[in-house]
Design an enzyme around this catalytic site. Structure first.
Site, PDB file in Angstrom:
ATOM      1  N   GLY A 242       0.528  -1.222   0.462  1.00  0.00           N
ATOM      2  CA  GLY A 242      -0.182   0.173  -0.138  1.00  0.00           C
ATOM      3  C   GLY A 242       0.888   1.011   0.033  1.00  0.00           C
ATOM      4  N   GLU A 286       4.135  -6.775   1.805  1.00  0.00           N
ATOM      5  CA  GLU A 286       3.749  -7.221   0.485  1.00  0.00           C
ATOM      6  C   GLU A 286       3.402  -5.872  -0.692  1.00  0.00           C
ATOM      7  OE1 GLU A 286      -0.517  -8.233   0.938  1.00  0.00           O
ATOM      8  OE2 GLU A 286       0.453  -9.801   2.545  1.00  0.00           O
ATOM      9  N   PRO A 287       4.812  -5.434  -1.195  1.00  0.00           N
ATOM     10  CA  PRO A 287       4.809  -3.473  -1.543  1.00  0.00           C
ATOM     11  C   PRO A 287       4.588  -4.548  -2.864  1.00  0.00           C
ATOM     12  CG  PRO A 287       6.717  -4.589  -0.845  1.00  0.00           C
ATOM     13  CD  PRO A 287       6.173  -5.238  -0.356  1.00  0.00           C
ATOM     14  N   ARG A 325      -5.132   3.269 -15.921  1.00  0.00           N
ATOM     15  CA  ARG A 325      -5.277   4.211 -14.634  1.00  0.00           C
ATOM     16  C   ARG A 325      -5.950   5.228 -14.842  1.00  0.00           C
ATOM     17  NH1 ARG A 325      -1.869   5.710 -11.123  1.00  0.00           N
ATOM     18  NH2 ARG A 325      -3.414   4.373  -9.246  1.00  0.00           N
ATOM     19  N   CYS A 354     -12.619   4.286 -28.602  1.00  0.00           N
ATOM     20  CA  CYS A 354     -14.255   4.904 -28.383  1.00  0.00           C
ATOM     21  C   CYS A 354     -14.633   4.815 -27.103  1.00  0.00           C
ATOM     22  CB  CYS A 354     -15.253   3.471 -29.768  1.00  0.00           C
ATOM     23  SG  CYS A 354     -14.047   3.869 -31.267  1.00  0.00           S
ATOM     24  N   GLU A 355     -13.904   5.917 -26.169  1.00  0.00           N
ATOM     25  CA  GLU A 355     -14.418   6.496 -25.068  1.00  0.00           C
ATOM     26  C   GLU A 355     -14.131   7.917 -24.951  1.00  0.00           C
ATOM     27  OE1 GLU A 355     -15.671   4.198 -21.988  1.00  0.00           O
ATOM     28  OE2 GLU A 355     -15.871   1.799 -23.547  1.00  0.00           O
TER      29      GLU A 355
HETATM   30  N1  LLP Z   1      -1.312  -6.857  -1.329  1.00  0.00           N
HETATM   31  C1  LLP Z   1      -3.041  -7.145  -0.930  1.00  0.00           C
HETATM   32  C2  LLP Z   1      -3.872  -7.920  -0.156  1.00  0.00           C
HETATM   33  C3  LLP Z   1      -3.606  -6.343  -2.079  1.00  0.00           C
HETATM   34  O1  LLP Z   1      -4.695  -6.359  -2.129  1.00  0.00           O
HETATM   35  C4  LLP Z   1      -2.538  -5.516  -2.651  1.00  0.00           C
HETATM   36  C5  LLP Z   1      -2.666  -4.523  -3.576  1.00  0.00           C
HETATM   37  C6  LLP Z   1      -1.198  -4.825  -1.855  1.00  0.00           C
HETATM   38  C7  LLP Z   1      -0.867  -6.290  -1.266  1.00  0.00           C
HETATM   39  C8  LLP Z   1      -0.710  -3.925  -3.226  1.00  0.00           C
HETATM   40  O2  LLP Z   1      -0.489  -2.964  -3.050  1.00  0.00           O
HETATM   41  P1  LLP Z   1       0.553  -1.924  -3.162  1.00  0.00           P
HETATM   42  O3  LLP Z   1       2.027  -1.674  -3.116  1.00  0.00           O
HETATM   43  O4  LLP Z   1       0.901  -2.392  -5.085  1.00  0.00           O
HETATM   44  O5  LLP Z   1      -0.385  -1.025  -3.386  1.00  0.00           O
HETATM   45  N2  LLP Z   1      -5.101  -1.146  -9.786  1.00  0.00           N
HETATM   46  C9  LLP Z   1      -4.734  -0.243  -8.587  1.00  0.00           C
HETATM   47  C10 LLP Z   1      -4.346  -0.911  -7.126  1.00  0.00           C
HETATM   48  C11 LLP Z   1      -5.825  -1.939  -7.107  1.00  0.00           C
HETATM   49  C12 LLP Z   1      -4.206  -2.475  -4.857  1.00  0.00           C
HETATM   50  C13 LLP Z   1      -5.276  -3.668  -5.546  1.00  0.00           C
HETATM   51  N3  LLP Z   1      -4.648  -4.616  -4.179  1.00  0.00           N
HETATM   52  C14 LLP Z   1      -4.176   1.150  -8.877  1.00  0.00           C
HETATM   53  O6  LLP Z   1      -3.598   1.638 -10.057  1.00  0.00           O
HETATM   54  O7  LLP Z   1      -3.915   1.375  -8.083  1.00  0.00           O
END
Ligand code: LLP
Length: 421
Positions: A242, A286-287, A325, A354-355
């Site tokens: 996150g 979990e990055p 995004r 086409c959006e």
């Molecule tokens: N762990 C879990 C359980 C998750 O659901 C996610 C992301 C991560 C780790 C990794 O998160 P990060 O470190 O990348 O923020 N498509 C969206 C982001 C969706 C994230 C979903 N889960 C975007 O483009 O902003």
């Protein structure tokens, strides 16, 4: 680290002149830098160590970018993986990430995926991050069939409000993710759920693109308190992913450094967990975005201009099917021309789909651009290619990697028409 800079009025990425790269490869394409990826991963891992965390395990979130070559690079750095499907699990293993470093998240794991994950090694994967009691029942049943003991981690819903886009906020009761404290604690008393499963960890993940870490701190405090209440010698606490990046210049001053982030994680655990027990579970991360977003750009070519009275549309050859995004979240991404010149025109940079939402940026101050000019969409390494589609029957774009020695490697070919038709 992003490594995008002008030299002699030409945009360079990881020290390579992009106008030269675009001479050899057809646009649109993703271009990644091995140097940036390695640096981002290493900074993250070393940051955890420097904050005093014992044996941290960094599980890269494959959903942000599952490219084989990039994963192989991460595997060599000893990265683990956070996966959410049987496809991602196969990809992680194929890239050389061992099963004992893989955590499986997601609310909808199927029986087939669970059975596969249990069978990938003697002990199966490092953990199933379980999101409901029905899921636990299913995992326990699958493990029984195989005569195995499933390693379980409950994903706790810490009931906090992460300050981010509503589509990527996940840590509150109204979200489908995680289990409430009372349900976790009650489940521990139900012996039948645990005949072929053992609780080895607890996890949280409250949202993505987090720049304000107050909710993170609160969530880690709740995680600690629930972990203590289980009275079990848990092997690990998983603080999720996150951590955000600065897509917009205004975000740069809000951006937590890795040192600050790790300070919050370690400091909160110290106060809320370590101070209250001798037990020292390892910390899992979990990055996704923080490791890979700035390691990639998306390079497009201008097809033509179109003027509708006061509106100037710059039409490019990349579309929302390649990079979602902005259309999905109205996310801001920097757009910069490869040839540096004075920005004088308010422009809408749009793709061919086409959006109306197929727009990479509206009312951006850009230099005058003409057919054939190159444009870069910044910070495209995370949730770029991985969220792409064949919408409008367009082939998936090429992916290139700038290796350490500055050679360019094709790491995914552009999808040919034969595959689409
Ligand atoms: N762990 C879990 C359980 C998750 O659901 C996610 C992301 C991560 C780790 C990794 O998160 P990060 O470190 O990348 O923020 N498509 C969206 C982001 C969706 C994230 C979903 N889960 C975007 O483009 O902003």
């Amino acid at each position: 680290m992003s490594n995008l800079a002008y030299k002699n009025k030409k945009l360079h990425f990881s020290n390579l002149d992009l106008s030269k790269v675009a001479r050899d490869y057809k646009t649109p394409f993703y271009l990644y830098s091995e140097d940036v990826l390695v640096e981002n991963y290493t900074t993250f891992y070393q940051g955890a160590k420097a904050a005093g965390l014992r044996k941290p395990l960094v599980c890269f979130a494959l959903k942000s970018n599952p490219n084989r070559e990039l994963l192989r690079t991460l595997a060599k750095l000893d990265s683990g993986a956070d996966i959410v499907s049987g496809g991602e699990l196969r990809r992680a293993l194929e890239a050389g990430i061992p099963a004992e470093k893989i955590v499986f998240s997601g609310v909808g794991k199927t029986e087939e995926e669970i059975t596969y994950a249990l069978g990938v090694s003697k002990k199966g994967i490092y953990s199933f991050n379980v999101e409901s009691l029905e899921e636990l029942e299913l995992i326990n049943r699958c493990a029984k069939k195989l005569g195995k003991l499933a390693r379980i981690c409950f994903r706790l819903n810490p009931v906090v409000e992460a300050l981010t886009h509503k589509h990527i906020s996940t840590g509150n009761k109204t979200h489908k993710f995680g289990l409430l404290e009372k349900d976790i604690l009650a489940s521990l008393r139900q012996k039948r759920l645990w005949s072929h499963s053992e609780l080895v960890g607890l996890s949280i993940h409250i949202g993505s693109q987090l720049l304000d870490l107050r909710a993170t701190k609160k969530a880690i405090a709740v995680l600690s308190s629930v972990a203590l209440k289980t009275k079990l010698p848990l092997e690990f606490l998983d603080v999720g992913g996150g951590l955000g990046v600065d897509y917009h210049p205004d975000e740069t001053r809000k951006l937590p450094t890795i040192e600050e982030y790790m300070g919050i994680v370690a400091g909160t655990l110290e106060k809320e967990f370590y101070a209250k027990t001798e037990h020292r579970p390892r910390v899992v991360f979990e990055p996704g975005r923080r490791i890979i977003a700035k390691a990639g750009i998306f390079v497009m070519k201008v097809l033509r201009n179109k003027v509708s009275e006061k509106n100037l549309f710059v039409i490019v050859d990349g579309g929302m099917n390649d990079f979602m995004r902005p259309s999905l979240y109205e996310a801001y991404h920097g757009l910069v021309p490869v040839k540096e010149s004075r920005a004088t025109k308010l422009s809408h940079v749009v793709g061919p789909i086409c959006e109306t939402s197929d727009c990479f940026g509206s009312n951006r101050l850009m230099p005058p651009l003409k057919s054939g000019d190159l444009l870069v969409l910044k910070d495209a390494g995370a949730y770029g290619y991985s969220m792409g589609s064949n919408y409008n029957l367009r082939g998936r774009p090429l992916e290139l990697l700038i290796k350490k020695d500055k050679r360019i490697k094709v790491i995914n070919k552009a999808q040919p028409y034969e595959e689409l038709l």
